[in-house]
Design a protein around this motif. Structure first.
Motif, short mmCIF file in Angstrom:
data_model
loop_
_atom_site.label_atom_id
_atom_site.label_comp_id
_atom_site.label_asym_id
_atom_site.label_seq_id
_atom_site.Cartn_x
_atom_site.Cartn_y
_atom_site.Cartn_z
N ALA A 12 6.22 -4.25 8.76
CA ALA A 12 6.71 -5.30 9.67
C ALA A 12 5.59 -5.79 10.59
O ALA A 12 5.45 -7.00 10.85
N THR A 13 4.79 -4.87 11.09
CA THR A 13 3.67 -5.25 11.96
C THR A 13 2.62 -6.02 11.18
O THR A 13 2.09 -7.03 11.66
N LEU A 14 2.30 -5.55 9.99
CA LEU A 14 1.30 -6.24 9.18
C LEU A 14 1.78 -7.62 8.74
O LEU A 14 0.97 -8.55 8.63
N MET A 15 3.07 -7.76 8.50
CA MET A 15 3.61 -9.08 8.15
C MET A 15 3.31 -10.09 9.25
O MET A 15 2.94 -11.24 8.96
N ARG A 16 3.47 -9.68 10.49
CA ARG A 16 3.22 -10.59 11.62
C ARG A 16 1.72 -10.87 11.76
O ARG A 16 1.32 -12.03 11.97
N GLU A 17 0.90 -9.85 11.62
CA GLU A 17 -0.54 -10.04 11.80
C GLU A 17 -1.14 -10.93 10.72
O GLU A 17 -2.04 -11.73 10.99
N PHE A 18 -0.66 -10.77 9.48
CA PHE A 18 -1.27 -11.49 8.36
C PHE A 18 -0.41 -12.65 7.86
O PHE A 18 -0.74 -13.26 6.85
N ASP A 19 0.69 -12.93 8.57
CA ASP A 19 1.58 -14.03 8.20
C ASP A 19 1.97 -13.92 6.72
O ASP A 19 1.79 -14.84 5.93
N ALA A 20 2.49 -12.75 6.38
CA ALA A 20 2.78 -12.44 4.98
C ALA A 20 4.20 -11.93 4.82
O ALA A 20 4.82 -11.42 5.76
N LEU A 21 4.71 -12.04 3.60
CA LEU A 21 5.99 -11.46 3.26
C LEU A 21 5.79 -10.00 2.85
O LEU A 21 4.68 -9.60 2.50
N ASP A 22 6.86 -9.22 2.86
CA ASP A 22 6.76 -7.82 2.46
C ASP A 22 7.10 -7.68 0.98
O ASP A 22 8.25 -7.82 0.58
N GLY A 23 6.08 -7.43 0.18
CA GLY A 23 6.29 -7.23 -1.25
C GLY A 23 6.04 -5.79 -1.67
O GLY A 23 5.78 -5.52 -2.85
N THR A 24 6.13 -4.87 -0.72
CA THR A 24 5.83 -3.47 -1.03
C THR A 24 7.01 -2.75 -1.69
O THR A 24 6.84 -1.64 -2.21
N ASP A 25 8.20 -3.34 -1.63
CA ASP A 25 9.40 -2.74 -2.26
C ASP A 25 9.61 -1.30 -1.81
O ASP A 25 10.00 -0.43 -2.61
N GLY A 26 9.33 -1.04 -0.54
CA GLY A 26 9.56 0.30 -0.01
C GLY A 26 8.53 1.34 -0.40
O GLY A 26 8.69 2.52 -0.09
N ALA A 27 7.47 0.94 -1.10
CA ALA A 27 6.47 1.90 -1.59
C ALA A 27 5.35 2.16 -0.60
O ALA A 27 4.48 2.98 -0.86
N ALA A 28 5.37 1.45 0.54
CA ALA A 28 4.30 1.66 1.53
C ALA A 28 4.41 3.05 2.12
O ALA A 28 5.51 3.51 2.46
N ARG A 29 3.29 3.73 2.25
CA ARG A 29 3.26 5.05 2.86
C ARG A 29 3.46 4.91 4.36
O ARG A 29 3.30 3.83 4.93
N GLY A 30 3.78 6.00 5.03
CA GLY A 30 3.86 5.99 6.48
C GLY A 30 2.47 5.92 7.07
O GLY A 30 1.48 5.74 6.35
N PRO A 31 2.36 6.08 8.40
CA PRO A 31 1.04 6.03 9.04
C PRO A 31 0.08 7.02 8.38
O PRO A 31 0.42 8.18 8.15
N ASP A 32 -1.11 6.56 8.06
CA ASP A 32 -2.11 7.41 7.42
C ASP A 32 -3.39 7.34 8.24
O ASP A 32 -4.04 6.30 8.31
N TYR A 33 -3.73 8.45 8.87
CA TYR A 33 -4.90 8.51 9.74
C TYR A 33 -6.15 8.95 9.00
O TYR A 33 -7.22 9.06 9.61
#
Length: 268
Positions: A12-33
């Protein structure tokens, strides 16, 4: 170079920063340091919508979206995906010549969002060769995402069923360091300022030679160089403490950064 970075923002945060839709289909990992090669990472792509047969829809504008990919590019012609572990980075100077990268450079470019990346100060740079490498973290002082220029490819297992999902992989482009960062490492990921994002992602643009140049000196000098814990050396360690400042106060590169001129590298 770029062999380890941090990516902690949700789609959701990256969508706003990059003016993009979310096409990750829930596959995005959580925070990764402590993002390491072969992990699944979030990228930004821009593609023309396609019909059921995969043909671009006439008159439809490109759509920018977030996608997940495995870090380590596997060329479409590779016999097996293990080659990807050796292709986490692509040199900007040779990307147009290398068979593994040149087609992707003209047709399949992406951005790789990151909070920042890690470099390691070479052991013995001050004469003490027994001392372990010291990790440092490069990041934007205002907390905004960095965007690394990347390439992506689709690989299909020739032994798999026809309807098997393909493997989507990516590589981060690297370039010569500039400005004060040359006192830190001779290479850096090709981080693109926001005014270069649209040109890099444009699916109708095949020649991006001018975008392969390093970022401007003033932009690089505005980054922060932060000494961090050696816990980041182990890829199994993963938490916000890896980004915390240790030792001397953090400084931006314009304010001096690493004064000793030591080189940094990813630990081997």
């Amino acid at each position: 170079m770029c062999g380890r970075y941090a990516a902690t923002k949700d789609p959701a945060t990256l969508m706003r920063e990059f003016d993009a839709l979310d096409g990750t289909d829930g596959a995005a990992r959580g925070p990764d340091y402590n993002v390491a090669p072969t992990k699944t990472v979030v990228t930004v792509v821009e593609r023309h919508p396609k019909d059921a047969e995969g043909a671009p829809l006439a008159g439809e504008a490109p759509v920018r979206s977030l996608r997940t990919m495995r870090w380590g590019l596997v060329p479409f012609w590779a016999k097996d995906p293990s080659v990807g572990a050796r292709m986490i980075n692509t040199r900007a100077e040779t990307a147009q010549e290398k068979p593994a990268f040149r087609k992707a450079l003209t047709r399949r470019r992406c951005l790789v969002p990151a909070d920042g990346w890690f470099e390691w100060k070479a052991a013995g740079a001050d004469g003490d060769r027994a001392r372990p490498k010291e990790p440092f973290y490069m990041t934007s002082p205002d907390g905004s995402s960095l965007a690394f220029a990347g390439l992506w490819e689709t690989w299909r297992d020739p032994k798999a069923e026809a309807d098997a999902l393909p493997l989507i992989t990516c590589s981060i482009i690297t370039t010569d360091a500039v400005g004060a960062l040359t006192d830190v490492h001779h290479r850096m990921p090709l981080a693109l300022p926001a005014d270069r994002w649209a040109g890099w992602l444009d699916p109708d643009r095949t020649d991006v030679t001018d975008l392969l140049r390093p970022p401007e000196r003033d932009w690089v000098n505005g980054l922060e160089l932060r000494p961090v814990s050696t816990r980041v050396n182990n890829v199994r360690n993963n938490g916000p403490e890896l980004l915390e400042r240790t030792g001397p106060e953090a400084t931006d590169l314009d304010g001096g950064g690493s004064a000793d001129g030591a080189l940094f590298d990813v630990p081997r």
